[in-house]
Motif scaffolding. Structure first.
Motif, PDB file in Angstrom:
ATOM      1  N   VAL A  48      62.056 -85.383  19.533  1.00  9.03           N
ATOM      2  CA  VAL A  48      61.875 -83.926  19.434  1.00  9.03           C
ATOM      3  C   VAL A  48      61.585 -83.344  20.811  1.00  9.03           C
ATOM      4  O   VAL A  48      62.080 -82.263  21.156  1.00  9.03           O
ATOM      5  N   ARG A  49      60.814 -84.063  21.604  1.00 11.42           N
ATOM      6  CA  ARG A  49      60.510 -83.592  22.961  1.00 11.42           C
ATOM      7  C   ARG A  49      61.793 -83.448  23.770  1.00 11.42           C
ATOM      8  O   ARG A  49      62.019 -82.444  24.440  1.00 11.42           O
ATOM      9  N   TYR A  50      62.663 -84.462  23.696  1.00 15.02           N
ATOM     10  CA  TYR A  50      63.932 -84.411  24.421  1.00 15.02           C
ATOM     11  C   TYR A  50      64.842 -83.323  23.846  1.00 15.02           C
ATOM     12  O   TYR A  50      65.469 -82.566  24.589  1.00 15.02           O
ATOM     13  N   MET A  51      64.895 -83.246  22.530  1.00 15.24           N
ATOM     14  CA  MET A  51      65.769 -82.291  21.837  1.00 15.24           C
ATOM     15  C   MET A  51      65.488 -80.862  22.280  1.00 15.24           C
ATOM     16  O   MET A  51      66.403 -80.086  22.556  1.00 15.24           O
ATOM     17  N   LEU A  52      64.214 -80.498  22.346  1.00 16.91           N
ATOM     18  CA  LEU A  52      63.827 -79.129  22.671  1.00 16.91           C
ATOM     19  C   LEU A  52      63.472 -78.938  24.143  1.00 16.91           C
ATOM     20  O   LEU A  52      63.077 -77.845  24.548  1.00 16.91           O
ATOM     21  N   ASP A  53      63.576 -80.033  24.924  1.00 17.09           N
ATOM     22  CA  ASP A  53      63.274 -79.996  26.349  1.00 17.09           C
ATOM     23  C   ASP A  53      61.855 -79.476  26.596  1.00 17.09           C
ATOM     24  O   ASP A  53      61.649 -78.503  27.332  1.00 17.09           O
ATOM     25  N   LEU A  54      60.887 -80.125  25.962  1.00 14.98           N
ATOM     26  CA  LEU A  54      59.488 -79.711  26.046  1.00 14.98           C
ATOM     27  C   LEU A  54      58.733 -80.581  27.047  1.00 14.98           C
ATOM     28  O   LEU A  54      58.983 -81.774  27.150  1.00 14.98           O
ATOM     29  N   ASN A  55      57.777 -79.973  27.739  1.00 12.07           N
ATOM     30  CA  ASN A  55      56.930 -80.767  28.617  1.00 12.07           C
ATOM     31  C   ASN A  55      55.650 -81.149  27.859  1.00 12.07           C
ATOM     32  O   ASN A  55      55.431 -80.723  26.724  1.00 12.07           O
ATOM     33  N   ASP A  56      54.826 -81.953  28.500  1.00  4.83           N
ATOM     34  CA  ASP A  56      53.608 -82.447  27.843  1.00  4.83           C
ATOM     35  C   ASP A  56      52.671 -81.320  27.434  1.00  4.83           C
ATOM     36  O   ASP A  56      52.096 -81.339  26.342  1.00  4.83           O
ATOM     37  N   ALA A  57      52.527 -80.321  28.287  1.00  5.96           N
ATOM     38  CA  ALA A  57      51.636 -79.196  27.988  1.00  5.96           C
ATOM     39  C   ALA A  57      52.131 -78.431  26.755  1.00  5.96           C
ATOM     40  O   ALA A  57      51.332 -77.962  25.939  1.00  5.96           O
ATOM     41  N   LYS A  58      53.450 -78.308  26.609  1.00  2.00           N
ATOM     42  CA  LYS A  58      54.012 -77.601  25.457  1.00  2.00           C
ATOM     43  C   LYS A  58      53.744 -78.389  24.174  1.00  2.00           C
ATOM     44  O   LYS A  58      53.456 -77.795  23.134  1.00  2.00           O
ATOM     45  N   LEU A  59      53.821 -79.723  24.245  1.00  2.00           N
ATOM     46  CA  LEU A  59      53.503 -80.544  23.071  1.00  2.00           C
ATOM     47  C   LEU A  59      52.038 -80.352  22.662  1.00  2.00           C
ATOM     48  O   LEU A  59      51.727 -80.261  21.477  1.00  2.00           O
ATOM     49  N   VAL A  60      51.156 -80.269  23.649  1.00  2.17           N
ATOM     50  CA  VAL A  60      49.738 -80.021  23.363  1.00  2.17           C
ATOM     51  C   VAL A  60      49.573 -78.661  22.692  1.00  2.17           C
ATOM     52  O   VAL A  60      48.821 -78.518  21.723  1.00  2.17           O
ATOM     53  N   SER A  61      50.300 -77.652  23.174  1.00  2.00           N
ATOM     54  CA  SER A  61      50.180 -76.309  22.593  1.00  2.00           C
ATOM     55  C   SER A  61      50.774 -76.253  21.180  1.00  2.00           C
ATOM     56  O   SER A  61      50.278 -75.514  20.330  1.00  2.00           O
TER      57      SER A  61
END
Length: 155
Positions: free
Chosen positions: A10-23
């Motif tokens: 999901v992180r790769y799919m949506l191109d999310l960084n670590d901070a965005k995953l935390v949010s």
């Protein structure tokens, strides 16, 4: 399928960084640190790898629904279903990405994985129903691969 694999996909799919995953986890009222996320995203054979707990994964999926569709205080947050199974992950991703059954079939066909309507509806049934079918790891991998192609192509 391991929760860590789904989180990485999901992180790769949506191109999310670590901070965005935390949010995203914070949207589901779950506090994790960036260091926790980093350890969840490592491969199994890397030093510092930590298995992602079911509770974190369940809250991540709920947070993903809020992130993608918006959070409405008039409606209660989805229940945290434990233990997290592939069926639950598939259901939550279906809601987060607003996919219909035909959309899911299209996603799977895009990676040459054919599934019939009855097979798909059996996966979405409640556990204990006579027609319930567990979602296998291979099905989940193909679904995530197809969804990643679809989402990243749109960007």
């Amino acid at each position: 399928m391991m929760n860590n694999d789904v989180l990485r996909s999901v992180r790769y799919m949506l191109d999310l960084n670590d901070a965005k995953l935390v949010s995203i986890l914070a949207l589901a009222d779950t506090e994790v640190t960036t260091q926790d996320i980093v350890s969840y995203l490592k491969k199994e054979d890397e030093e510092g790898f930590v298995p992602c707990p079911d509770e974190v994964m369940a809250n991540f999926l709920n947070g993903l629904i809020f992130f993608r569709r918006g959070k409405d205080d008039a409606f209660p947050a989805p229940d945290v279903e434990l233990p997290v199974t592939n069926n639950i992950i598939l259901k939550k991703l279906r809601v987060a990405f607003e996919l219909k059954t035909t959309d899911i079939q299209g996603v799977l066909e895009s990676v040459d994985f054919k599934v019939s309507q009855p097979e798909l509806s059996a996966i979405f049934r409640k556990q204990g129903h006579k027609n319930y079918r567990p979602c296998g790891d291979q099905f989940m991998r193909y679904f995530l691969r197809g969804l990643t192609r679809l989402i990243r192509k749109e960007k």
